[in-house]
Design a protein around this motif. Structure first.
Motif, PDB file in Angstrom:
ATOM      1  N   GLY A   1      -0.805 -10.998   7.651  1.00  0.00           N
ATOM      2  CA  GLY A   1      -1.083  -9.568   7.603  1.00  0.00           C
ATOM      3  C   GLY A   1      -2.525  -9.212   7.310  1.00  0.00           C
ATOM      4  O   GLY A   1      -2.916  -8.046   7.437  1.00  0.00           O
ATOM      5  N   ASP A   2      -3.337 -10.179   6.918  1.00  0.00           N
ATOM      6  CA  ASP A   2      -4.751  -9.916   6.640  1.00  0.00           C
ATOM      7  C   ASP A   2      -5.539  -9.747   7.939  1.00  0.00           C
ATOM      8  O   ASP A   2      -5.186 -10.318   8.974  1.00  0.00           O
ATOM      9  CB  ASP A   2      -5.382 -11.071   5.852  1.00  0.00           C
ATOM     10  CG  ASP A   2      -5.197 -10.951   4.353  1.00  0.00           C
ATOM     11  OD1 ASP A   2      -4.581  -9.973   3.900  1.00  0.00           O
ATOM     12  OD2 ASP A   2      -5.669 -11.846   3.634  1.00  0.00           O
ATOM     13  N   ILE A   3      -6.616  -8.993   7.856  1.00  0.00           N
ATOM     14  CA  ILE A   3      -7.608  -8.954   8.928  1.00  0.00           C
ATOM     15  C   ILE A   3      -8.733  -9.877   8.473  1.00  0.00           C
ATOM     16  O   ILE A   3      -9.455  -9.563   7.528  1.00  0.00           O
ATOM     17  CB  ILE A   3      -8.126  -7.524   9.164  1.00  0.00           C
ATOM     18  CG1 ILE A   3      -6.965  -6.580   9.512  1.00  0.00           C
ATOM     19  CG2 ILE A   3      -9.164  -7.526  10.284  1.00  0.00           C
ATOM     20  CD1 ILE A   3      -7.379  -5.115   9.594  1.00  0.00           C
TER      21      ILE A   3
ATOM     22  N   LYS B   1      -9.539  -0.888   0.736  1.00  0.00           N
ATOM     23  CA  LYS B   1      -8.818  -1.064   2.002  1.00  0.00           C
ATOM     24  C   LYS B   1      -9.774  -1.141   3.196  1.00  0.00           C
ATOM     25  O   LYS B   1     -10.915  -0.681   3.157  1.00  0.00           O
ATOM     26  CB  LYS B   1      -7.818   0.067   2.200  1.00  0.00           C
ATOM     27  CG  LYS B   1      -8.435   1.424   2.475  1.00  0.00           C
ATOM     28  CD  LYS B   1      -7.360   2.491   2.578  1.00  0.00           C
ATOM     29  CE  LYS B   1      -7.993   3.866   2.873  1.00  0.00           C
ATOM     30  NZ  LYS B   1      -6.960   4.926   2.956  1.00  0.00           N
TER      31      LYS B   1
ATOM     32  N   ASN C   1      -5.252  -1.448   5.543  1.00  0.00           N
ATOM     33  CA  ASN C   1      -5.031  -2.869   5.267  1.00  0.00           C
ATOM     34  C   ASN C   1      -5.747  -3.273   3.988  1.00  0.00           C
ATOM     35  O   ASN C   1      -6.930  -2.976   3.810  1.00  0.00           O
ATOM     36  CB  ASN C   1      -5.534  -3.718   6.440  1.00  0.00           C
ATOM     37  CG  ASN C   1      -5.299  -5.197   6.225  1.00  0.00           C
ATOM     38  OD1 ASN C   1      -6.124  -5.888   5.633  1.00  0.00           O
ATOM     39  ND2 ASN C   1      -4.171  -5.682   6.691  1.00  0.00           N
TER      40      ASN C   1
ATOM     41  N   TYR D   1       0.830  -1.207   0.000  1.00  0.00           N
ATOM     42  CA  TYR D   1       0.000   0.000   0.000  1.00  0.00           C
ATOM     43  C   TYR D   1       0.862   1.254   0.000  1.00  0.00           C
ATOM     44  O   TYR D   1       0.597   2.203  -0.754  1.00  0.00           O
ATOM     45  CB  TYR D   1      -0.940   0.000   1.212  1.00  0.00           C
ATOM     46  CG  TYR D   1      -1.800   1.239   1.285  1.00  0.00           C
ATOM     47  CD1 TYR D   1      -3.005   1.310   0.587  1.00  0.00           C
ATOM     48  CD2 TYR D   1      -1.401   2.349   2.027  1.00  0.00           C
ATOM     49  CE1 TYR D   1      -3.792   2.453   0.628  1.00  0.00           C
ATOM     50  CE2 TYR D   1      -2.178   3.494   2.076  1.00  0.00           C
ATOM     51  CZ  TYR D   1      -3.366   3.545   1.379  1.00  0.00           C
ATOM     52  OH  TYR D   1      -4.129   4.685   1.421  1.00  0.00           O
TER      53      TYR D   1
ATOM     54  N   ASP E   1      -6.535  -6.702   1.689  1.00  0.00           N
ATOM     55  CA  ASP E   1      -6.461  -8.163   1.704  1.00  0.00           C
ATOM     56  C   ASP E   1      -5.433  -8.662   0.688  1.00  0.00           C
ATOM     57  O   ASP E   1      -5.336  -8.146  -0.433  1.00  0.00           O
ATOM     58  CB  ASP E   1      -7.822  -8.771   1.367  1.00  0.00           C
ATOM     59  CG  ASP E   1      -8.795  -8.731   2.533  1.00  0.00           C
ATOM     60  OD1 ASP E   1      -8.382  -8.408   3.654  1.00  0.00           O
ATOM     61  OD2 ASP E   1      -9.989  -9.025   2.301  1.00  0.00           O
TER      62      ASP E   1
ATOM     63  N   ASP F   1      -6.667   0.819   9.060  1.00  0.00           N
ATOM     64  CA  ASP F   1      -5.209   1.032   9.023  1.00  0.00           C
ATOM     65  C   ASP F   1      -4.614   0.762   7.644  1.00  0.00           C
ATOM     66  O   ASP F   1      -3.497   0.242   7.527  1.00  0.00           O
ATOM     67  CB  ASP F   1      -4.508   0.155  10.080  1.00  0.00           C
ATOM     68  CG  ASP F   1      -4.979   0.471  11.493  1.00  0.00           C
ATOM     69  OD1 ASP F   1      -5.157   1.661  11.803  1.00  0.00           O
ATOM     70  OD2 ASP F   1      -5.181  -0.481  12.265  1.00  0.00           O
TER      71      ASP F   1
END
Length: 202
Positions: free
Chosen positions: A183-185, A24, A29, A9, A31, A27
Motif C-alpha cells: 500500500g505504500d507509494i 500524507k 497515503n 487514515y 507510509d 490520495d
C-alpha cells in the motif's frame, strides 16, 4: 502492513488525524512506517521530527542524494528491505542518473564500497557508517580524525553520524514491528528542505 494494530487514515481522529494530514502523500497515503506509530501518535511526531531535521533540512551541507545513499547503505547492512526500497528510490530521483544509482546499489548489495561510483571522501563516510551500524563500540577518536583527513568538517561529520544513527532506528522500527511496503507509494519523502515544518510526502 505490520504485526501490530494500526489506525487507518479514514479512522484517524484528533492528534493522530492532524499528524496523518501533515505526513500524507497523494490520495491520503501515509507510509506504513508512520502508520506503525498510530497507537502512540507522540512517537510518530518524534520520529517525523528527527527524520525531517536529520535528512531533509536546509541546514545540512552534504548533498541530499549522498545522505540518502548513506541511508540505503545502513538499511542494507541491517537487512531492512523496506527502507532500502524507499530510500533507493529517493536517492535515484535525486541523482537523476539511473546508471550511477544502479551501480551504487550493486556495490551496496555486494558490501563493496571500493566498487561504488563514489569519491574517496564519500567512501570514508560509508566506512564510518558501517562500523557505527555493525560495531559502534569499536569507534574511537581516530575514526573521526580519518573523516577529517578525508575532507569533512565537523558539522559534516555530525550529519554523517546522525543520518547513519537515524536509519538504524528506522530499520529497527520496521523490522521489530513487521512493517512492509504493501500500500505504500515507494520513494516519497518530505523533500521541502526550506520549510522544516512541512512534513508532507511528495
Amino acid at each position: 502492513m505490520s504485526w501490530i494494530d494500526v489506525v487507518p487514515y479514514a479512522a484517524a481522529k484528533g492528534k493522530l488525524k492532524k499528524l496523518y494530514d501533515r505526513v500524507k502523500g497523494p490520495d491520503d497515503n501515509v507510509d506504513n512506517i508512520m502508520m506503525a506509530h498510530s497507537l502512540r501518535p507522540h512517537s510518530m511526531e518524534g520520529h517525523m521530527a528527527i527524520y525531517k531535521y536529520v535528512l531533509h533540512h536546509s541546514g545540512n551541507t552534504l548533498p541530499k542524494w549522498f545522505l540518502e545513499c548513506l541511508g540505503v547503505w545502513v538499511s542494507s547492512l541491517n537487512d531492512c528491505a523496506y527502507c532500502v526500497e524507499h530510500h533507493f528510490a529517493g536517492m535515484k530521483r535525486l541523482l537523476a542518473d539511473d546508471t550511477r544509482a544502479e551501480a551504487l546499489r550493486a556495490a551496496i548489495e555486494k558490501r563493496d564500497m571500493a566498487q561504488a561510483p563514489l569519491d574517496a571522501r564519500e567512501v570514508a563516510a560509508m566506512a564510518y557508517a558501517r562500523v557505527l551500524t555493525d560495531a559502534p563500540a569499536r569507534l574511537g577518536v581516530g575514526d573521526i580524525a580519518a573523516l577529517r583527513e578525508a575532507g569533512f568538517d565537523d558539522g559534516e561529520i555530525l550529519e554523517i553520524n546522525q543520518v547513519s544513527a537515524y536509519f538504524s532506528y528506522a530499520n529497527r522500527t520496521v523490522l521489530g514491528l513487521g512493517v512492509n511496503t504493501q500500500g505504500d507509494i515507494i520513494g516519497l519523502s518530505p523533500n521541502n528542505s526550506d520549510d522544516p515544518d512541512d512534513w508532507s510526502h511528495r
